[in-house]
Design a protein around this motif. Structure first.
Motif, PDB file in Angstrom:
ATOM      1  N   TYR A   1     -28.013  -7.189 -16.816  1.00 55.28           N
ATOM      2  CA  TYR A   1     -28.821  -7.299 -15.850  1.00 55.28           C
ATOM      3  C   TYR A   1     -30.183  -7.714 -16.543  1.00 55.28           C
ATOM      4  N   ALA A   2     -31.047  -8.890 -15.956  1.00 57.96           N
ATOM      5  CA  ALA A   2     -32.124  -9.261 -16.342  1.00 57.96           C
ATOM      6  C   ALA A   2     -33.062  -8.273 -16.361  1.00 57.96           C
ATOM      7  N   HIS A   3     -33.102  -7.352 -15.483  1.00 51.72           N
ATOM      8  CA  HIS A   3     -34.236  -6.240 -15.531  1.00 51.72           C
ATOM      9  C   HIS A   3     -33.444  -4.928 -15.165  1.00 51.72           C
ATOM     10  N   ALA A   4     -33.789  -3.846 -15.688  1.00 46.09           N
ATOM     11  CA  ALA A   4     -33.272  -2.421 -14.928  1.00 46.09           C
ATOM     12  C   ALA A   4     -33.511  -2.442 -13.596  1.00 46.09           C
ATOM     13  N   HIS A   5     -32.536  -2.102 -13.070  1.00 46.85           N
ATOM     14  CA  HIS A   5     -32.375  -1.677 -11.445  1.00 46.85           C
ATOM     15  C   HIS A   5     -33.183  -0.292 -11.285  1.00 46.85           C
ATOM     16  N   GLY A   6     -34.509  -0.090 -10.903  1.00 53.30           N
ATOM     17  CA  GLY A   6     -34.934   0.849 -10.659  1.00 53.30           C
ATOM     18  C   GLY A   6     -35.181   1.737 -11.685  1.00 53.30           C
ATOM     19  N   ARG A   7     -35.283   1.137 -13.053  1.00 54.79           N
ATOM     20  CA  ARG A   7     -35.204   1.932 -14.265  1.00 54.79           C
ATOM     21  C   ARG A   7     -34.204   2.883 -14.335  1.00 54.79           C
ATOM     22  N   ARG A   8     -33.022   2.490 -14.058  1.00 52.74           N
ATOM     23  CA  ARG A   8     -31.928   3.641 -14.253  1.00 52.74           C
ATOM     24  C   ARG A   8     -31.327   3.406 -15.450  1.00 52.74           C
ATOM     25  N   PRO A   9     -30.887   4.594 -16.185  1.00 50.71           N
ATOM     26  CA  PRO A   9     -29.986   4.348 -17.727  1.00 50.71           C
ATOM     27  C   PRO A   9     -28.985   3.272 -17.222  1.00 50.71           C
ATOM     28  N   LEU A  10     -28.676   2.651 -18.348  1.00 51.49           N
ATOM     29  CA  LEU A  10     -27.148   2.088 -18.263  1.00 51.49           C
ATOM     30  C   LEU A  10     -27.345   0.778 -17.548  1.00 51.49           C
ATOM     31  N   LEU A  11     -28.526   0.448 -16.925  1.00 53.65           N
ATOM     32  CA  LEU A  11     -28.846  -0.815 -16.225  1.00 53.65           C
ATOM     33  C   LEU A  11     -30.027  -1.569 -16.989  1.00 53.65           C
ATOM     34  N   GLY A  12     -29.637  -2.759 -17.127  1.00 56.56           N
ATOM     35  CA  GLY A  12     -30.597  -3.759 -17.745  1.00 56.56           C
ATOM     36  C   GLY A  12     -30.195  -4.715 -18.677  1.00 56.56           C
ATOM     37  N   PRO A  13     -30.821  -5.397 -19.454  1.00 59.40           N
ATOM     38  CA  PRO A  13     -30.177  -6.359 -20.313  1.00 59.40           C
ATOM     39  C   PRO A  13     -29.539  -5.755 -21.486  1.00 59.40           C
ATOM     40  N   ASN A  14     -28.324  -6.699 -21.718  1.00 59.17           N
ATOM     41  CA  ASN A  14     -27.663  -6.141 -22.960  1.00 59.17           C
ATOM     42  C   ASN A  14     -28.217  -6.636 -24.200  1.00 59.17           C
ATOM     43  N   LEU A  15     -27.883  -6.009 -25.370  1.00 57.53           N
ATOM     44  CA  LEU A  15     -28.558  -6.396 -26.772  1.00 57.53           C
ATOM     45  C   LEU A  15     -27.173  -7.310 -27.166  1.00 57.53           C
ATOM     46  N   TRP A  16     -27.333  -8.608 -27.556  1.00 60.20           N
ATOM     47  CA  TRP A  16     -26.174  -9.457 -27.859  1.00 60.20           C
ATOM     48  C   TRP A  16     -26.491 -10.009 -29.489  1.00 60.20           C
TER      49      TRP A  16
END
Length: 339
Positions: free
Chosen positions: A110-125
């Motif tokens: 995800y480009a941005h964390a959805h509601g600042r939930r853990p496990l949701l957000g941008p990947n580290l590539w």
């Protein structure tokens, strides 16, 4: 059809793509029987892109062949959403021996964390040409197959076929690229790394033997490879959703001498979706065996009890878990207690 000649049941899911409901129901029935009988199964189907799978294997081999400094530049502890490189010794299930493997973990990105939930957000590539493109393509490809399987589970449980659709919008489903290095002196010790998967179900491609599952008699059974097949298993959340009709089966990877790569994708519902039994028997005659849990919270709590960098945050008081379920909580009831 379900084939009894394999160590595990084998189900061809090709007809899940059919426009005919009776075709999809037939596959759902086979899936149901395999999950009740074993909890682990082989999955084949025309929808599996083996050429893309092989490209991902090649990408993983190239990544893990790098020196340690290059790999640690993408260390999972540096990420926003628990993605990135997992060095040998980072994972330790409970108080057991640390797992002798390395991995690269990928989420939905995800480009941005959805509601600042853990496990949701941008990947580290990692900065490797082609790695992100092929791995993301495999993630999306398997996700499509996983959605077909969610619909099959809904049919198997007597629900509307689209039941899970509304709960698969922002799931913390994770793909792992796992590397077990060559170990010429490997000596197996029973029980190392034994666990159930935390999520609803898992789809796995593996390049060499080593996987073992517990049978109904409590014995460890080797799972041989079947050409062209993925391995599938039920996780903790599907055990709850099915009210124990499907039990999460404990499994482990025994130590083997050959180099081995394993690529599981763990399928979850949305982070905030409450996981509770969906079936309680005819006319409510059968009680629920499980208390509801918040799906994403359960997944993060279990993860935080396994990874060293998260354990360290807990020890420093930077991370507090909300009522975590003990790691060894599922797949324990006797077969006779199943609904």
């Amino acid at each position: 059809m379900v084939t009894p000649t394999h160590v595990l049941p084998l189900v061809d899911i090709t007809r899940l793509q059919s426009a005919r409901r009776e075709d999809r129901l037939a596959v759902a029935d086979e899936l149901d029987r395999a999950c009740v009988d074993a909890g682990f199964l082989y999955v084949t189907g025309a929808q599996i892109d083996t050429a893309l799978r092989d490209r991902v294997v090649a990408r993983a081999k190239a990544y893990f062949a790098q020196d340690q400094a290059a790999k640690m530049a993408s260390y999972i502890g540096l990420s926003e959403n628990h993605s990135g490189y997992v060095p040998v010794g980072e994972e330790q299930f409970g108080s057991g021996t640390p797992d002798l493997k390395e991995a690269y973990d990928i989420n939905v990105d995800y480009a941005h964390a959805h509601g600042r939930r853990p496990l949701l957000g941008p990947n580290l590539w990692p900065p490797m040409p082609g790695f992100r493109e092929d791995v993301q393509a495999w993630y999306q490809h398997l996700t499509g197959i996983g959605h077909q399987l969610f619909r099959a589970f809904a049919l198997a449980l007597g629900l509307a076929e689209s039941h899970f659709d509304a709960h698969l919008r922002h799931p913390p489903s994770q793909l792992r690229l796992i590397h077990y290095p060559h170990d010429a002196d490997a000596q197996d010790r029973p029980g190392i790394g034994a666990h159930t998967d935390y999520e609803c179900f898992t789809l796995l491609h593996v390049t060499a033997p080593g996987l073992q599952v517990v049978d109904k008699q409590g014995n460890w059974v080797d799972v041989p490879l079947v050409d062209g097949a993925l391995i599938m298993n039920v996780g903790d959340m599907m055990e709850i959703l099915s009210n124990g009709r499907y039990l999460a089966t404990k499994h482990r990877v025994k130590k083997v001498a050959q180099e081995r790569y394993s690529f599981p994708l763990f399928f979850s519902c949305d982070y905030d979706h409450v996981i509770a039994p969906l079936v309680v028997g005819p006319a409510g005659q059968q009680a629920s065996h499980y208390r509801p849990i918040k799906g994403g919270e359960h997944l993060f709590n279990q993860t935080a009890q396994t990874f060293a960098y998260l354990k360290a945050r807990i020890a420093r008081g930077e991370l507090v878990l909300n009522d975590p379920v003990p790691l060894d909580s599922f797949g324990q009831r006797e077969a006779g207690a199943r609904p």
